[in-house]
Design an enzyme around this catalytic site. Structure first.
Site, short mmCIF file in Angstrom:
data_model
loop_
_atom_site.label_atom_id
_atom_site.label_comp_id
_atom_site.label_asym_id
_atom_site.label_seq_id
_atom_site.Cartn_x
_atom_site.Cartn_y
_atom_site.Cartn_z
CG PHE A 125 -4.61 -3.48 1.34
CD1 PHE A 125 -4.52 -2.12 1.08
CD2 PHE A 125 -3.46 -4.15 1.74
CE1 PHE A 125 -3.31 -1.45 1.21
CE2 PHE A 125 -2.25 -3.48 1.88
CZ PHE A 125 -2.18 -2.13 1.61
CG ASP A 195 -7.67 -5.71 6.90
OD1 ASP A 195 -7.53 -4.74 7.68
OD2 ASP A 195 -6.73 -6.17 6.21
CE1 TYR A 220 0.75 0.77 8.06
CE2 TYR A 220 1.61 -1.06 9.34
CZ TYR A 220 1.11 -0.56 8.16
OH TYR A 220 0.95 -1.39 7.09
CE LYS A 221 -2.76 1.15 6.50
NZ LYS A 221 -3.34 -0.04 5.89
NE ARG A 367 -4.89 6.23 -0.12
CZ ARG A 367 -4.50 5.19 0.62
NH1 ARG A 367 -5.31 4.18 0.84
NH2 ARG A 367 -3.29 5.15 1.14
C1 LIG Z 1 -2.55 -1.06 5.59
C2 LIG Z 1 -3.27 -2.33 5.33
C3 LIG Z 1 -2.61 -3.55 5.52
C4 LIG Z 1 -1.16 -3.56 5.91
O1 LIG Z 1 -0.63 -4.80 6.07
P1 LIG Z 1 0.86 -4.93 6.64
O2 LIG Z 1 1.00 -6.35 6.94
O3 LIG Z 1 0.99 -4.02 7.80
O4 LIG Z 1 1.82 -4.47 5.58
C5 LIG Z 1 -3.35 -4.72 5.34
N1 LIG Z 1 -4.64 -4.68 4.95
C6 LIG Z 1 -5.29 -3.50 4.75
C7 LIG Z 1 -6.72 -3.50 4.37
C8 LIG Z 1 -4.61 -2.30 4.93
O5 LIG Z 1 -5.24 -1.15 4.72
#
Ligand SMILES: *Cc1c(COP(=O)(O)O)cnc(C)c1O
Length: 408
Positions: A125, A195, A220-221, A367
């Site tokens: 990511f 992660d 939040y996911k 997606r």
């Molecule tokens: C959604 C997501 C993030 C989000 O990071 P934020 O700091 O909340 O913006 C980070 N890493 C991965 C792999 C994600 O899917």
């Protein structure tokens, strides 16, 4: 044949179906984006209202003690621990995923002095790559090395301090082999930082079983903690007394209310906290996590495989122009499915206009997230039917679906 009645029968037999009505479903909308922003549990507004109108309005400063505000990060972290196969004292809910990643990567380099490489995958990511880049720029002589996931194990040597990967690829939903890569990292003397943003709450995760050293993830996911919800971090027990917080704020101090001039780390995971957290945001996440207490996590794997298999079968049957970008083997695939189409952005806009929300990831990925807690088999059937109609009628070719949006 797969038709709507067979899907309805599957919903009726689904042991997770009882969680669906615990979420607010906007009318006439099929929401396939719980992998990006989870739906709102119906219990959240009352909890937030109580926090504002009683704990804040009347309790004021007393609520840090009386309403348990101060203890929220560790208390909520313990609830998350069950979802990621960790011990309750190994997790804290705090800050954002990006900030937690920075904290743990920096701490990892200190646990492996003399090793100056952070190893990750170029398809990680973007924020994970940017954060690691920012860290190596602060540390003279350090390097960020990018290798495809398939080459990570072979790229490990005595220069690597830490390997950091997403457990699930955010684009394709491919699940990376956490136990094998963690083992390989350890064999080379490196640490493994995972992660879990796209896995916790959708895929069974066993951090302790894999021996993972460190982890971060998103609130939040799939955890449904609300927009901008606190994220979480995990530090394996035996690292906790050795680790130093790089952002050493007063919330991680051994005696925050002694107001001492010198920093002294709190025992355990608390030392990874840094400053004041928002009880409002914590309360939403806390309430959302209460739902999970009754969830048999083994059922998540069964249902996400079934939902995503069903969607792939229907789309491949009815939408010949879409090409599957996710693994075909359900055991290797997390809870979302991606298809490629050169007009992917416009297709997704047209589909949204037809009442199905998924998202688009540049350059050509559509997606669709299937959250096992609140998406059912009929939802999958109806979404695939509407997608087939959009493709057949080519409505996505209209100019209105080509206007770029800020958030895709
Ligand atoms: C959604 C997501 C993030 C989000 O990071 P934020 O700091 O909340 O913006 C980070 N890493 C991965 C792999 C994600 O899917």
């Amino acid at each position: 044949v797969i038709d709507r009645p067979t899907c309805l029968a599957r919903d009726l037999a689904d042991p997770l179906a009882r969680f669906r009505p615990l979420f607010h479903h906007p009318p006439d909308l099929i929401y396939l984006e719980g992998n990006s922003l989870g739906m709102m549990p119906k219990a959240v507004p009352a909890r937030l209202d109580a926090l504002v109108s009683r704990e804040w309005a009347d309790g004021l400063i007393r609520s840090w003690n009386d309403a348990g505000w101060w203890d929220m990060p560790l208390r909520i972290g313990a609830k998350i621990a069950r979802l990621i196969g960790a011990h309750p004292d190994e997790v804290a809910a705090t800050d954002s995923t990006s900030v937690n990643l920075f904290k743990l990567l920096a701490a990892a380099t200190q646990l492996r002095p003399g090793r100056r490489v952070i190893l990750t995958d170029p398809d990680n990511f973007p924020t994970d790559l940017y954060i690691a880049d920012g860290l190596v720029n602060l540390l003279p002589g350090y390097e960020l090395r990018l290798r495809p996931v398939t080459e990570i194990a072979a790229s490990l040597d005595e220069t690597i301090a830490v390997v950091t990967l997403s457990h699930v690829d955010y684009k394709t939903a491919a699940i990376h082999d956490m136990p094998a890569i963690t083992r390989a990292a350890h064999a080379a003397g490196a640490l493994a930082l995972w992660d879990l943003s796209h896995s916790a709450g959708a895929v069974s995760v066993g951090l302790a079983a894999a021996g993972a050293d460190l982890a971060v993830g998103c609130g939040y996911k799939y955890l449904n903690g609300g927009p901008g919800a606190p994220a979480y971090l995990y530090v394996r027990r035996d690292h906790q007394e050795k680790i130093r917080a790089p952002i050493s704020g007063w919330w991680g101090h051994a005696e925050p209310f002694a107001f001492l001039p010198r920093y002294a780390p709190a025992p355990g995971i608390a030392r990874m906290l840094c400053g004041t957290q928002s009880p409002l945001a914590m309360a939403a996440l806390d309430t959302a996590l209460d739902l999970w207490a009754d969830v048999d996590l083994a059922l998540l794997d069964v249902k996400r495989a079934a939902l995503t298999d069903l969607f792939i079968t229907l789309v491949e049957r009815d939408c010949p122009d879409l090409r599957l970008a996710s693994p075909r083997d359900p055991a290797a695939r997390a809870s979302h499915v991606s298809f490629r189409h050169e007009d992917g952005y416009a297709v997704m806009q047209a589909l949204r206009a037809a009442g199905v929300i998924g998202d688009f990831r540049s350059p050509d990925l559509l997606r669709f997230g299937f959250t096992p807690l609140y998406i059912g088999y009929v939802d999958v059937f109806d979404a695939a039917t509407r997608l087939a109609l959009v493709m057949r009628e080519e409505g996505y070719r209209r100019a209105e679906f080509r206007r770029p949006a800020r958030v895709t």
